[in-house]
Design a protein around this motif. Structure first.
Motif, PDB file in Angstrom:
ATOM      1  N   UNK A   1      12.237   4.706  11.424  1.00 55.36           N
ATOM      2  CA  UNK A   1      12.464   3.350  10.908  1.00 55.36           C
ATOM      3  C   UNK A   1      12.013   3.263   9.451  1.00 55.36           C
ATOM      4  N   UNK A   2      12.852   2.696   8.622  1.00 57.43           N
ATOM      5  CA  UNK A   2      12.528   2.535   7.211  1.00 57.43           C
ATOM      6  C   UNK A   2      11.652   1.303   6.992  1.00 57.43           C
ATOM      7  N   UNK A   3      10.742   1.388   6.029  1.00 52.11           N
ATOM      8  CA  UNK A   3       9.917   0.242   5.640  1.00 52.11           C
ATOM      9  C   UNK A   3      10.703  -0.579   4.633  1.00 52.11           C
ATOM     10  N   UNK A   4      10.930  -1.862   4.910  1.00 54.23           N
ATOM     11  CA  UNK A   4      11.690  -2.689   3.962  1.00 54.23           C
ATOM     12  C   UNK A   4      11.097  -2.646   2.555  1.00 54.23           C
ATOM     13  N   UNK A   5      11.970  -2.614   1.582  1.00 52.00           N
ATOM     14  CA  UNK A   5      11.631  -2.607   0.150  1.00 52.00           C
ATOM     15  C   UNK A   5      10.965  -1.292  -0.267  1.00 52.00           C
ATOM     16  N   UNK A   6       9.880  -0.920   0.422  1.00 48.94           N
ATOM     17  CA  UNK A   6       9.127   0.272   0.038  1.00 48.94           C
ATOM     18  C   UNK A   6       9.875   1.577   0.304  1.00 48.94           C
ATOM     19  N   UNK A   7      10.933   1.535   1.123  1.00 48.26           N
ATOM     20  CA  UNK A   7      11.608   2.780   1.501  1.00 48.26           C
ATOM     21  C   UNK A   7      12.199   3.520   0.298  1.00 48.26           C
ATOM     22  N   UNK A   8      12.318   2.816  -0.827  1.00 54.43           N
ATOM     23  CA  UNK A   8      12.820   3.470  -2.040  1.00 54.43           C
ATOM     24  C   UNK A   8      11.867   4.568  -2.527  1.00 54.43           C
ATOM     25  N   UNK A   9      10.613   4.468  -2.120  1.00 55.27           N
ATOM     26  CA  UNK A   9       9.626   5.485  -2.493  1.00 55.27           C
ATOM     27  C   UNK A   9       9.760   6.748  -1.648  1.00 55.27           C
ATOM     28  N   UNK A  10      10.534   6.669  -0.567  1.00 50.77           N
ATOM     29  CA  UNK A  10      10.654   7.773   0.375  1.00 50.77           C
ATOM     30  C   UNK A  10      10.058   7.385   1.714  1.00 50.77           C
ATOM     31  N   UNK A  11      10.543   7.997   2.782  1.00 50.87           N
ATOM     32  CA  UNK A  11      10.104   7.642   4.128  1.00 50.87           C
ATOM     33  C   UNK A  11       8.600   7.823   4.319  1.00 50.87           C
ATOM     34  N   UNK A  12       8.070   8.982   3.943  1.00 51.91           N
ATOM     35  CA  UNK A  12       6.649   9.255   4.160  1.00 51.91           C
ATOM     36  C   UNK A  12       5.759   8.429   3.220  1.00 51.91           C
ATOM     37  N   UNK A  13       6.104   8.373   1.939  1.00 54.83           N
ATOM     38  CA  UNK A  13       5.279   7.639   0.979  1.00 54.83           C
ATOM     39  C   UNK A  13       5.270   6.153   1.303  1.00 54.83           C
ATOM     40  N   UNK A  14       6.420   5.607   1.667  1.00 53.14           N
ATOM     41  CA  UNK A  14       6.473   4.174   1.988  1.00 53.14           C
ATOM     42  C   UNK A  14       5.606   3.847   3.192  1.00 53.14           C
ATOM     43  N   UNK A  15       5.591   4.728   4.198  1.00 58.99           N
ATOM     44  CA  UNK A  15       4.742   4.501   5.367  1.00 58.99           C
ATOM     45  C   UNK A  15       3.267   4.700   5.046  1.00 58.99           C
ATOM     46  N   UNK A  16       2.955   5.623   4.121  1.00 57.23           N
ATOM     47  CA  UNK A  16       1.562   5.773   3.681  1.00 57.23           C
ATOM     48  C   UNK A  16       1.055   4.484   3.050  1.00 57.23           C
ATOM     49  N   UNK A  17       1.870   3.890   2.192  1.00 59.66           N
ATOM     50  CA  UNK A  17       1.477   2.640   1.534  1.00 59.66           C
ATOM     51  C   UNK A  17       1.341   1.512   2.560  1.00 59.66           C
ATOM     52  N   UNK A  18       2.333   1.382   3.424  1.00 54.84           N
ATOM     53  CA  UNK A  18       2.321   0.296   4.416  1.00 54.84           C
ATOM     54  C   UNK A  18       1.143   0.438   5.376  1.00 54.84           C
ATOM     55  N   UNK A  19       0.928   1.645   5.892  1.00 54.69           N
ATOM     56  CA  UNK A  19      -0.176   1.860   6.835  1.00 54.69           C
ATOM     57  C   UNK A  19      -1.523   1.696   6.140  1.00 54.69           C
ATOM     58  N   UNK A  20      -1.613   2.143   4.880  1.00 56.12           N
ATOM     59  CA  UNK A  20      -2.855   1.984   4.132  1.00 56.12           C
ATOM     60  C   UNK A  20      -3.215   0.528   3.912  1.00 56.12           C
TER      61      UNK A  20
END
Length: 442
Positions: A82-101
């Motif tokens: 699942x892609x993170x809205x808006x943040x997915x432009x950073x990449x799947x893993x990086x966007x989830x790192x930011x969201x989870x952090x």
């Protein structure tokens, strides 16, 4: 004279060099962020509740918040699919790192703001919230770590991640206690929330892993297809069921033994000072040394032989506590048993984690590693919680630790048989074969 001394120096520097590469250093930062939430809902929260005068039984019940780490496989597929809205432009893993952090930081501050004396229920909800957030960050960190490391770096990267986890958990726990005594628990928890930043900054600086295989979808419904994909892929491999059996069995003896050490020390009459010096201090140093040696062994012996050696060492370490129980109160025996057990655990924590990392398919890294790590601990924890105390009462400490030594043998034998049959090689996923190095060749 100069030439005679230079070779050992070059050898030592050569051993250090793999730890100083970009990806293992990133794994260190990731580990720091991964370790701190566990401390916040573990020892730190228990200390806070005890100081607030909360009943002991209620304090121990809060350990259930840690169950989220055992159940994280239930939603790990979301991180892959699942892609993170808006943040997915950073990449799947990086966007989830930011969201989870960010989620962990919010949950940490929230736990600091609740008043246990005013509402124990709200405190429990806040602890569970942080447990789920921390477990989610754990999922993302493990996937990111595996994907930024090449197969050649899996050993050293796992070691650096272990170092980071220890640093994060110990530093956050210590900082929280230090600040709470001076400016209160609310500010202490708010300050500790900053420990989520190393992982987030690592993601932004290092970027999306080159080895990541994007299988994400735009919506939750489409992304749900990723839920069964990791299982299907794993069980198509030759010997997959035997590999799963090994994952379930290999830590039974070690887990049974390790969670009863403090009971043994109390019954043998060791003082708090002796426990602090030898178990906490000396043992911690031995563990750190084992992590370092584990990375070297993985690089020099290869994955298969280093894993087999670590399994044997961990089994023998249980026997050392049978010897301590038979010898009675002796600080020399305590230091030897604790030192050997922690050294063996440090080695195993690196090479076995590296093997489990190599099992992942790069399309399903988050889901598969979450499943593997959960399976690796579930049997031992269930048996420890339901049978360890009863077994000690029935057989005594000496026979109990001899039993845990025997319980470790099936995992050793099974892995050796898997090596002989070529099943270890056939079970390796793309995380262990693509890019520089190949775990199967070692």
């Amino acid at each position: 004279m100069t030439n005679g001394n230079s070779a050992p120096r070059r050898t030592f520097l050569g051993s250090l060099r793999p730890y100083l590469e970009k990806a293992p250093l990133a794994a260190l930062a990731l580990g720091i962020s991964s370790g701190f939430p566990y401390a916040m809902i573990g020892a730190t929260l228990s200390t806070r509740l005890a100081q607030e005068g909360i009943d002991t039984r209620a304090v121990t019940a809060f350990a259930l918040a840690i169950l989220a780490y055992n159940l994280k496989f239930l939603w790990a597929w979301i991180v892959d699919g699942v892609r993170v809205p808006i943040l997915h432009r950073l990449g799947q893993r990086v966007s989830w790192l930011i969201a989870a952090g960010v989620l962990v930081m919010v949950a940490t501050v929230n736990l600091g703001l609740v008043d246990p004396q005013a509402s124990l229920a709200r405190t429990a909800y806040a602890a569970v919230f942080l447990g789920v957030a921390g477990a989610t960050l754990d999922i993302v960190v493990d996937a990111y770590r595996i994907e930024i490391l090449t197969p050649r770096q899996l050993g050293t990267g796992s070691g650096m991640s272990q170092y980071g986890w220890r640093i994060g958990s110990v530093a956050a726990g210590g900082l929280a206690l230090f600040l709470a005594a001076r400016i209160g628990w609310e500010a202490a928890y708010a300050a500790c929330a900053a420990f989520a930043l190393p992982a987030m900054l690592t993601g932004l600086l290092v970027g999306e892993p080159a080895r990541h295989r994007d299988v994400s979808h735009k919506g939750l419904i489409d992304g749900a297809r990723a839920a069964w994909g990791p299982l299907q892929e794993f069980f198509r491999r030759r010997g997959a069921f035997l590999v799963l059996l090994f994952i379930l069995l290999h830590k039974i003896g070690d887990t049974l033994a390790s969670l009863t050490f403090r009971l043994l020390f109390e019954d043998l009459g060791f003082t708090n000072d002796e426990i602090a010096i030898y178990d906490v201090g000396f043992g911690f140093g031995a563990y750190l040394a084992g992590i370092f040696v584990g990375g070297i062994l993985y690089a020099r012996m290869g994955m298969k032989r280093s894993v087999l050696l670590s399994l044997i060492l961990m089994a023998v370490s249980n026997f050392s506590f049978a010897a301590l129980a038979a010898a009675g109160h002796t600080t020399t025996g305590m230091a030897a048993a604790i030192g050997f057990e922690n050294f063996a655990s440090g080695i195993g924590g690196v090479v076995v984690v590296a093997y489990f990392s190599a099992l992942c398919d790069l399309r399903f890294t988050a889901a598969q590693y979450a499943l593997i790590s959960a399976a690796a601990s579930v049997v031992g924890r269930i048996l420890t919680g339901t049978t360890a105390g009863t077994l000690i009462e029935m057989f005594g400490y000496v026979n109990f630790y001899l039993l845990t030594t025997l319980a470790a043998c099936p995992g050793v034998i099974l892995f050796w048989l898997m090596m002989r049959a070529g099943l270890v090689d056939s079970s390796i996923g793309t995380a262990g074969t693509e890019d520089e190095g190949d775990a199967r060749q070692a």
